[in-house]
Enzyme design. Structure first.
Site, PDB file in Angstrom:
ATOM      1  N   LYS A  74      56.603  80.182  55.974  1.00  0.00           N
ATOM      2  CA  LYS A  74      56.386  78.851  55.395  1.00  0.00           C
ATOM      3  C   LYS A  74      57.687  78.067  55.183  1.00  0.00           C
ATOM      4  O   LYS A  74      57.691  76.849  55.290  1.00  0.00           O
ATOM      5  CB  LYS A  74      55.622  78.961  54.070  1.00  0.00           C
ATOM      6  CG  LYS A  74      54.161  79.335  54.249  1.00  0.00           C
ATOM      7  CD  LYS A  74      53.404  79.277  52.929  1.00  0.00           C
ATOM      8  CE  LYS A  74      51.952  79.681  53.110  1.00  0.00           C
ATOM      9  NZ  LYS A  74      51.153  79.480  51.922  1.00  0.00           N
ATOM     10  N   ASP A 110      48.494  73.470  50.339  1.00  0.00           N
ATOM     11  CA  ASP A 110      48.104  74.510  49.368  1.00  0.00           C
ATOM     12  C   ASP A 110      47.874  73.920  47.971  1.00  0.00           C
ATOM     13  O   ASP A 110      46.847  74.180  47.335  1.00  0.00           O
ATOM     14  CB  ASP A 110      49.197  75.586  49.263  1.00  0.00           C
ATOM     15  CG  ASP A 110      49.150  76.589  50.405  1.00  0.00           C
ATOM     16  OD1 ASP A 110      48.073  76.776  50.998  1.00  0.00           O
ATOM     17  OD2 ASP A 110      50.195  77.189  50.697  1.00  0.00           O
ATOM     18  N   THR A 161      60.556  87.340  36.657  1.00  0.00           N
ATOM     19  CA  THR A 161      61.963  86.969  36.831  1.00  0.00           C
ATOM     20  C   THR A 161      62.134  85.597  36.178  1.00  0.00           C
ATOM     21  O   THR A 161      61.778  84.569  36.763  1.00  0.00           O
ATOM     22  CB  THR A 161      62.302  86.904  38.343  1.00  0.00           C
ATOM     23  OG1 THR A 161      61.780  88.080  38.968  1.00  0.00           O
ATOM     24  CG2 THR A 161      63.785  86.793  38.595  1.00  0.00           C
ATOM     25  N   GLY A 250      40.068  82.025  43.696  1.00  0.00           N
ATOM     26  CA  GLY A 250      40.948  81.403  44.692  1.00  0.00           C
ATOM     27  C   GLY A 250      40.280  80.986  45.997  1.00  0.00           C
ATOM     28  O   GLY A 250      40.931  80.393  46.860  1.00  0.00           O
TER      29      GLY A 250
HETATM   30  P1  NAP Z   1      55.368  84.853  46.203  1.00  0.00           P
HETATM   31  O1  NAP Z   1      56.133  83.623  46.535  1.00  0.00           O
HETATM   32  O2  NAP Z   1      55.813  86.159  46.764  1.00  0.00           O
HETATM   33  O3  NAP Z   1      55.339  84.964  44.585  1.00  0.00           O
HETATM   34  C1  NAP Z   1      54.749  86.074  43.953  1.00  0.00           C
HETATM   35  C2  NAP Z   1      54.725  85.864  42.432  1.00  0.00           C
HETATM   36  O4  NAP Z   1      54.084  86.995  41.843  1.00  0.00           O
HETATM   37  C3  NAP Z   1      56.101  85.767  41.797  1.00  0.00           C
HETATM   38  O5  NAP Z   1      56.035  84.936  40.655  1.00  0.00           O
HETATM   39  C4  NAP Z   1      56.351  87.235  41.387  1.00  0.00           C
HETATM   40  O6  NAP Z   1      57.274  87.377  40.309  1.00  0.00           O
HETATM   41  C5  NAP Z   1      54.983  87.634  40.921  1.00  0.00           C
HETATM   42  N1  NAP Z   1      54.774  89.077  41.000  1.00  0.00           N
HETATM   43  C6  NAP Z   1      54.506  89.812  42.105  1.00  0.00           C
HETATM   44  N2  NAP Z   1      54.360  91.116  41.772  1.00  0.00           N
HETATM   45  C7  NAP Z   1      54.557  91.201  40.422  1.00  0.00           C
HETATM   46  C8  NAP Z   1      54.538  92.266  39.490  1.00  0.00           C
HETATM   47  N3  NAP Z   1      54.297  93.527  39.870  1.00  0.00           N
HETATM   48  N4  NAP Z   1      54.771  91.977  38.184  1.00  0.00           N
HETATM   49  C9  NAP Z   1      55.023  90.715  37.779  1.00  0.00           C
HETATM   50  N5  NAP Z   1      55.052  89.643  38.623  1.00  0.00           N
HETATM   51  C10 NAP Z   1      54.834  89.895  39.931  1.00  0.00           C
HETATM   52  O7  NAP Z   1      53.839  84.734  46.628  1.00  0.00           O
HETATM   53  P2  NAP Z   1      52.958  83.396  46.702  1.00  0.00           P
HETATM   54  O8  NAP Z   1      52.981  82.876  48.082  1.00  0.00           O
HETATM   55  O9  NAP Z   1      53.377  82.521  45.574  1.00  0.00           O
HETATM   56  O10 NAP Z   1      51.473  83.979  46.465  1.00  0.00           O
HETATM   57  C11 NAP Z   1      51.072  84.406  45.177  1.00  0.00           C
HETATM   58  C12 NAP Z   1      49.576  84.726  45.162  1.00  0.00           C
HETATM   59  O11 NAP Z   1      48.831  83.551  45.470  1.00  0.00           O
HETATM   60  C13 NAP Z   1      49.142  85.783  46.193  1.00  0.00           C
HETATM   61  O12 NAP Z   1      48.188  86.628  45.576  1.00  0.00           O
HETATM   62  C14 NAP Z   1      48.498  84.976  47.283  1.00  0.00           C
HETATM   63  O13 NAP Z   1      47.485  85.702  47.966  1.00  0.00           O
HETATM   64  C15 NAP Z   1      47.872  83.851  46.471  1.00  0.00           C
HETATM   65  N6  NAP Z   1      47.647  82.644  47.293  1.00  0.00           N
HETATM   66  C16 NAP Z   1      46.355  82.234  47.472  1.00  0.00           C
HETATM   67  C17 NAP Z   1      46.103  81.131  48.256  1.00  0.00           C
HETATM   68  C18 NAP Z   1      44.674  80.673  48.454  1.00  0.00           C
HETATM   69  O14 NAP Z   1      44.419  79.922  49.407  1.00  0.00           O
HETATM   70  N7  NAP Z   1      43.757  81.044  47.584  1.00  0.00           N
HETATM   71  C19 NAP Z   1      47.155  80.434  48.868  1.00  0.00           C
HETATM   72  C20 NAP Z   1      48.470  80.871  48.649  1.00  0.00           C
HETATM   73  C21 NAP Z   1      48.703  81.998  47.858  1.00  0.00           C
HETATM   74  P3  NAP Z   1      58.854  87.515  40.599  1.00  0.00           P
HETATM   75  O15 NAP Z   1      59.371  86.134  40.832  1.00  0.00           O
HETATM   76  O16 NAP Z   1      59.392  88.121  39.344  1.00  0.00           O
HETATM   77  O17 NAP Z   1      59.004  88.406  41.797  1.00  0.00           O
END
Ligand code: NAP
Length: 286
Positions: A74, A110, A161, A250
Site C-alpha cells: 500500500k 479504506d 507502541t 468489519g
Molecule cells: P498494521 O498497519 O500492521 O497495524 C496493526 C496494528 O495492530 C498496530 O496498531 C499494532 O500495534 C497493533 N497490534 C498488532 N498486534 C498487536 C498485539 N499483539 N498487541 C497489541 N497491538 C497489536 O495493520 P493494518 O493494515 O492497520 O490492519 C489492522 C487490522 O485492520 C487488521 O486486522 C486488518 O485485517 C484490518 N483491516 C480490515 C479492513 C476491512 O476491509 N475490513 C481493511 C484494512 C484493515 P503496534 O503499532 O504497537 O505494532
C-alpha cells in the site's frame, strides 16, 4: 465456479498482495461486474515486493483498468504511479489504482468505506461523539482521515507502541481534538467513549480468542466496532454484545472500500447488497 462471457472486449482488473490467495475481492468484484453488466474480469495476482515495479509496468502494457492493492504494497506502490489523490497522499497509502488511458492514479477507499459502513450499519451521527480507537497502524490512519470530516467531539488513540499513537494524533491535530493515551488510561477512556473501534489485528483468524482490551470496561450504551471481518463476529464483539453494546463488524468496510473502487473504475453505482452476499457465501465456504 462460473466464468463470465470473456471476449475480446473484456477489461481486466485485479488485486495484488503477498499473500493474496485468501482474498475475497475476486468473488466480490466479479459478482459486481455480473450484476451491473460490466464486461470485466477480476483476478488475484500474487506479487512479492521485488516484483512490484514490473507488475505496474505490466498494468500499463496490458491496459489493466483497475487494481486493488493490499499488504504489503500500500505504501511501496506510490512511487510507481503518475498521480496520487489528495486523501491517499495524506494517508500515505494507496488501496485502489485507476488506469485512465495509461495514466495511473492512486486512491485510498479504506477510510471512507469504513465510515460509510459505520454510519449505515451502526450509528448515523458521529458529530460531537467521543471515539476511542485501539491501534495506530495503516488502517487507523485511513479511518482517522475519514472520521475527522464527520466532526467528532474527540478522537482518543491508544496503541501498544505509544509513539505511533502520538505521531498519528499530531498529524491530525489541526483537524480536531485528538488525544493519544497510554495503555494505563484505557479503562478510563473506555468509560467515556460513545464508540470504541478496534483497528488492531488482535482477534483476527486464527487467534480468534484474543482481545484488544478488557470488555468489562465497556458501557452498555457504547457502540463497539471491529475492522476484522474474519471472523465476522470477533471475541471483542461477542463480549460487547453480551454487555448490551451495539456491535459493528468489519465486513461492511470491506464491501464499501470495494464499492468505492468499483465506482471509480466504472462510473456506475456499486451493487453493494450483491457484493456483500457473495462475500458472505465465500466466507461460509472457507
Ligand atoms: P498494521 O498497519 O500492521 O497495524 C496493526 C496494528 O495492530 C498496530 O496498531 C499494532 O500495534 C497493533 N497490534 C498488532 N498486534 C498487536 C498485539 N499483539 N498487541 C497489541 N497491538 C497489536 O495493520 P493494518 O493494515 O492497520 O490492519 C489492522 C487490522 O485492520 C487488521 O486486522 C486488518 O485485517 C484490518 N483491516 C480490515 C479492513 C476491512 O476491509 N475490513 C481493511 C484494512 C484493515 P503496534 O503499532 O504497537 O505494532
Amino acid at each position: 465456479m462460473t466464468i463470465a462471457a470473456i471476449d475480446s472486449h473484456t477489461t481486466l482488473y485485479g488485486v495484488i498482495g503477498d499473500p493474496v490467495r485468501h482474498s475475497k475481492s475476486p468473488v466480490m468484484m466479479n459478482r459486481a461486474f455480473a450484476e451491473t453488466g460490466v464486461n470485466g474480469a477480476y483476478m488475484a495476482f500474487h506479487i512479492t515486493p521485488p516484483m512490484l515495479k514490473d507488475f505496474i509496468g505490466g498494468v500499463r502494457a496490458m491496459g489493466i483498468a483497475g487494481v486493488n492493492v493490499t499488504i504489503p504494497h500500500k505504501q511501496e506502490v506510490i512511487p510507481f504511479l503518475d498521480e496520487i489523490d489528495a486523501s491517499a497522499q495524506a494517508i500515505g497509502a494507496v488501496n485502489t489504482i485507476v488506469n485512465r488511458d495509461g495514466r495511473l492514479t492512486g486512491y485510498n477507499t479504506d477510510g471512507i468505506g469504513y465510515v460509510r459502513s459505520l454510519k449505515e450499519e451502526a450509528t448515523a451521527e458521529l458529530e460531537g461523539k467521543t471515539i476511542l480507537l485501539l491501534g495506530a497502524g495503516g488502517a487507523a490512519r485511513g479511518i482517522i482521515h475519514a472520521l475527522v470530516k464527520e466532526r467528532p467531539g474527540r478522537l482518543v488513540i491508544s496503541n501498544r507502541t505509544s509513539d505511533k499513537a502520538q505521531a498519528l494524533a499530531a498529524a491530525y491535530e489541526d483537524k480536531g481534538e485528538l488525544v493519544p493515551i497510554s495503555q494505563a488510561e484505557l479503562s478510563h477512556w473506555c468509560g467515556q467513549a460513545d464508540i470504541v473501534i478496534n483497528t488492531t489485528s488482535i482477534g483476527m483468524h486464527p487467534l480468534v480468542d484474543a482481545l484488544p482490551m478488557d470488555p468489562a470496561w465497556l458501557r452498555p450504551d457504547t457502540v463497539v466496532s471491529d475492522l476484522i471481518y474474519n471472523p465476522l463476529k470477533t471475541s471483542l464483539l461477542k463480549e460487547a454484545e453480551a454487555r448490551g453494546c451495539r456491535i459493528h463488524g468489519g465486513l461492511g468496510m470491506f464491501i464499501y472500500q470495494g464499492a468505492y473502487a468499483f465506482e471509480y473504475w466504472t462510473g456506475k453505482p456499486a451493487p453493494a447488497a450483491a457484493m456483500r452476499e457473495s462475500v458472505l457465501a465465500a466466507l461460509g465456504q472457507s
